[in-house]
Motif scaffolding. Structure first.
Motif, PDB file in Angstrom:
ATOM      1  N   PHE A  12      42.761  39.429  23.242  1.00 45.45           N
ATOM      2  CA  PHE A  12      42.947  40.646  22.447  1.00 45.45           C
ATOM      3  C   PHE A  12      44.429  40.966  22.246  1.00 45.45           C
ATOM      4  O   PHE A  12      44.816  41.511  21.216  1.00 45.45           O
ATOM      5  N   ALA A  13      45.261  40.609  23.223  1.00 39.27           N
ATOM      6  CA  ALA A  13      46.708  40.808  23.074  1.00 39.27           C
ATOM      7  C   ALA A  13      47.240  39.905  21.961  1.00 39.27           C
ATOM      8  O   ALA A  13      48.077  40.328  21.151  1.00 39.27           O
ATOM      9  N   ARG A  14      46.758  38.650  21.921  1.00 39.42           N
ATOM     10  CA  ARG A  14      47.180  37.730  20.848  1.00 39.42           C
ATOM     11  C   ARG A  14      46.760  38.268  19.487  1.00 39.42           C
ATOM     12  O   ARG A  14      47.537  38.288  18.533  1.00 39.42           O
ATOM     13  N   GLU A  15      45.502  38.687  19.390  1.00 42.21           N
ATOM     14  CA  GLU A  15      44.971  39.156  18.120  1.00 42.21           C
ATOM     15  C   GLU A  15      45.702  40.411  17.637  1.00 42.21           C
ATOM     16  O   GLU A  15      46.006  40.553  16.455  1.00 42.21           O
ATOM     17  N   GLU A  16      45.985  41.307  18.568  1.00 47.90           N
ATOM     18  CA  GLU A  16      46.671  42.551  18.200  1.00 47.90           C
ATOM     19  C   GLU A  16      48.068  42.264  17.665  1.00 47.90           C
ATOM     20  O   GLU A  16      48.477  42.799  16.630  1.00 47.90           O
TER      21      GLU A  16
END
Length: 244
Positions: A12-16
């Protein structure tokens, strides 16, 4: 437009971050990786302008990944971290830029302005002095890749390393693995010694040196492997071993 790779073990950190970069209209995210080894491979193949790199990741950290890159060809690096103490410790000399999680879009814009300036003026992203001030000077283990696996080989277990058309290979007493690191990086960041244009050897693994004709030689390792030694490097190898 800047090209970028995002490396973070948290999905989710990558996607954000990828979404925030897309929304700026200034960055094309050309790849994402969930660990440093996949990220290293992606950096070598895609050659992005910038890498957004998480500091804390399992097995190989973001700081260790920097040690695996060639300073002459590495892209700009912006570290991302949820722990402010890492930012204070690692970036007090402003060697690299960093972003604290959760990432503030305004702070991201400042980073992008710096990156655009570097690209526009064709500056070298990071000097070797800056890299060495932050990165681990020596590697204690070498990451190797295989089919759906990552192997971390301790330097003390390596007998030799060599390159050929298919890549860089790490030879231990009982197996051979393939690494994304270059021979140059291994030579500079480990105790492996250059003995041939395409070979490095661990002097602790040498059992015997056989002198051949025309000033050539070959090393016999403790496990019985043969490693060629060229005339150019024979003297340095003998000096390293205390042979006059």
């Amino acid at each position: 437009m800047l090209t970028a790779i995002v490396i973070d073990d948290e999905f989710f950190a990558r996607e954000e971050l990828a979404e925030l970069l897309h929304e700026t209209g200034e960055v094309e995210v050309i790849g994402q990786a969930a660990n440093a080894i996949d990220g290293l491979k992606m950096i070598h193949s895609a050659k992005p302008d910038v890498v957004f790199l998480d500091i804390q990741m399992p097995k190989v950290s973001g700081i260790e990944l920097i040690s695996m890159l060639d300073p002459e060809t590495m892209p700009s690096v912006v570290f991302t971290t949820a722990f402010e103490q890492y930012a204070v410790q690692a970036f007090e000399d402003n060697a690299f830029d960093y972003l604290l999680k959760p990432i503030d879009p305004k702070r991201l814009k400042v980073s992008l302005q710096r990156l655009q300036k570097v690209k526009a003026t064709q500056q070298t992203p990071h000097s070797e002095e800056q890299i060495n001030a932050l990165a681990t000077k020596s590697l204690q283990q070498v990451p190797c890749v295989g089919h759906q696996r990552i192997m971390l080989v301790s330097i003390q277990d390596i007998e030799s390393a060599y390159s050929d058309i298919s890549g860089v290979h790490i030879q231990t007493a009982d197996k051979q693995e393939t690494s994304q690191l270059t021979l140059k990086t291994l030579e500079e960041k480990t105790e492996l010694l250059r003995c041939h244009r395409q070979y490095l050897v661990n002097t602790q693994a040498i059992k015997e040196i056989q002198l051949l004709e025309n000033g050539l030689a070959e090393v016999i390792t403790k496990s019985g492997k043969l490693v060629p030694v060229s005339r150019r490097y024979l003297k340095a190898l003998k000096l390293e071993l205390g042979i006059v």
